[in-house]
Design an enzyme around this catalytic site. Structure first.
Site, PDB file in Angstrom:
ATOM      1  N   GLU A 220      -8.205  -5.664  -1.248  1.00 24.77           N
ATOM      2  CA  GLU A 220      -7.715  -5.409  -2.552  1.00 24.77           C
ATOM      3  C   GLU A 220      -8.723  -5.509  -3.650  1.00 24.77           C
ATOM      4  O   GLU A 220      -8.555  -4.695  -4.668  1.00 24.77           O
ATOM      5  CB  GLU A 220      -6.464  -6.323  -2.878  1.00 24.77           C
TER       6      GLU A 220
ATOM      7  N   ASP B  11      -7.827 -10.693   1.104  1.00 24.86           N
ATOM      8  CA  ASP B  11      -9.186 -10.918   0.851  1.00 24.86           C
ATOM      9  C   ASP B  11      -9.218 -11.610  -0.529  1.00 24.86           C
ATOM     10  O   ASP B  11      -8.348 -11.837  -1.200  1.00 24.86           O
ATOM     11  CB  ASP B  11     -10.037  -9.826   0.418  1.00 24.86           C
TER      12      ASP B  11
END
Length: 478
Positions: A145, A78
């Site tokens: 994350e 991400d």
């Protein structure tokens, strides 16, 4: 049309460009997970995908490395989605527009996603190669994350056999990270009440601040627009009868807020405008050395529903009394921030106030202390606290065979010794070390600047050097 896939190393930049066409902001996990899954299937590689869209891809050892210990290569899928005020983009649907600028790749008015797209691309290039020598590769791509290490927290590590891991999620070439802070998101939720008010209504804007990463940049003295708005409203409140209608600032808890907007009502325009201009002059003077682009302005708007006086005071009190920024420095490592917090997202309306803090510390007891301070203040003001995505610190390992190997390769290729450090930002190594007993970790990466901002840029030549080093490290694992 390809923009960067001709750059060397070709495979790395080709995969990075492919990733940039796939919307992969935090929370939008499925598209990039499908892409990785299809990549593995097309190459007949073992692939595991869980309910949180973590992906594990296994590539067998090359001839001669069958008896070598496996190596885990890890990155997160991400990215933080930030954009310049004048840029229109739907991060859920649209691709990042890449631009070559000298030795740098950047995006057109948005975050680049070098954090951690370059890690993903480097690992995929290794998996895709037919001529790189290596032991069994266990490629771990974790999800979400940037919003609390959600994927790593719930990861089932059963498919992983390795006890060595290279994390490719750092932004400074020549620096090996060997430990990091733990953290969480502490969210204060405050019920509020509205009331009628006969006054003049203004929209206040604070913008043009640098922003930045709430871990890597917290020591740079950058101003948090959410906190500054609290200071401004508190000062105005001493001169006029003030009511808050709404406040909105920041987009990510782990980003130092670069802008904040508030709509307020006051009983006297002259005193409001005089105090506003005084505070504006003070702030520009105080922060000009760091925040050259700081802008404060206001405009009159139509009447809106406002908070009661009591609720207005609660919001202001929370903003000016809650801790923010650096709380303590390490006494063992010079210059290292030990504990901090960042009010990354602020949202206030006629019914509720939400204050979202990214809390970081390399000392567990201090992390708990900061959360306790927020909880006590919130409770006194009638609010509550929710702690989300708590993760442990990654503790330095005194003896590390992987570190010794990587240092030796670096010295051979660069002709100097790398910097060995621990950082205040969060990495998933702490979580994964708690799941895999005895895990030997080193984190590194190429030069990527101004991450989590629309000024993010990545060095092309640095990526090339890092690729050469990674290939050589794998080769020496025989």
């Amino acid at each position: 049309m390809s923009v960067i896939s001709h750059l060397e190393p070709v495979n790395v930049f080709a995969f990075f460009e492919q990733l940039s066409t796939i919307p992969h902001g935090s929370g939008n996990r499925a598209p990039v997970a499908r892409w990785l899954e299809e990549f593995a299937q097309s190459r007949n590689l073992e692939c595991h995908r869980d309910s949180l869209d973590n992906i594990i891809i296994i590539k067998p050892a090359t001839p001669g490395y069958e008896n070598s210990e496996p190596i885990i290569l890890q990155a997160h899928t991400d990215m933080v989605c930030e954009k310049a005020p004048d840029v229109s983009i739907d991060f859920e649907k649209e691709a990042i527009e890449l631009v070559i600028d000298g030795d740098f790749i950047r995006a057109n008015g948005t975050t680049l996603g070098g954090d951690d797209g370059v890690g993903v691309a480097l690992i995929m290039a290794v998996l895709d190669s037919r001529n790189i020598e290596h032991p069994r590769l266990e490629a771990l791509f974790t999800s979400d994350e940037e919003i609390g290490m959600i994927g790593a927290n719930d990861l089932d590590t059963t498919p992983l056999k390795g006890k060595r891991m290279i994390n490719i999620d750092c932004e400074e070439e020549g620096v090996f990270t060997l430990g990091c802070a733990g953290g969480n998101v502490t969210k204060v939720i405050m019920p509020l009440e509205s009331s009628g008010f006969d006054g003049l209504y203004y929209k206040i804007n604070i913008s043009g601040l640098c922003g930045g990463h709430s871990g890597c940049d917290i020591h740079r003295g950058r101003v948090n627009a959410n906190v500054l708005m609290g200071r401004l409203l508190a000062s105005i409140d001493t001169c006029v009868d003030l009511r808050i209608a709404s406040i909105s600032g920041g987009m990510r808890d782990n980003v130092i807020a670069s802008s904040c907007q508030a709509i307020v009502a006051v009983d006297c325009s002259d005193e409001f405008e005089e105090e506003f201009q005084k505070q504006k002059t003070d702030y520009v003077s105080e922060y000009n050395a760091v925040e050259e682009g700081i802008t404060l302005d206001f405009e009159m708007v139509k009447p809106q529903t406002v908070l009661s006086k009591d609720s207005t005071e609660k919001v202001i009190t929370m903003l000016i009394l809650a801790p923010d920024g650096i709380q303590d420095m390490s006494r063992n490592i010079g210059g290292l921030v030990q504990t901090s917090l960042n009010l990354g997202i602020l949202s206030v309306n006629e019914k509720i106030g939400e204050f979202s803090y990214c809390v970081r510390s390399s000392v567990e007891s201090q992390k708990k202390d900061v959360c306790q301070r927020l909880k006590r203040l919130a409770t006194m003001l009638g609010g509550s606290v929710e702690i989300i995505g708590d993760y442990p610190a990654w503790e330095y390992m005194p003896e590390s065979e992987l570190r010794n190997l990587m240092v030796a390769v670096f010295e051979d290729q660069y002709g100097k010794t790398p910097e060995l450090t621990t950082i205040h930002a969060g990495l998933e190594c702490g979580i994964l070390s708690s799941k895999i007993s005895g895990l030997d970790c080193v984190a590194f990466g190429p030069d990527v600047y101004e991450v989590h901002t629309c000024r993010e840029r990545m060095s092309i030549s640095s990526v090339g050097r890092l690729w050469n080093m990674l290939v050589e490290v794998l080769k020496r694992m025989k």
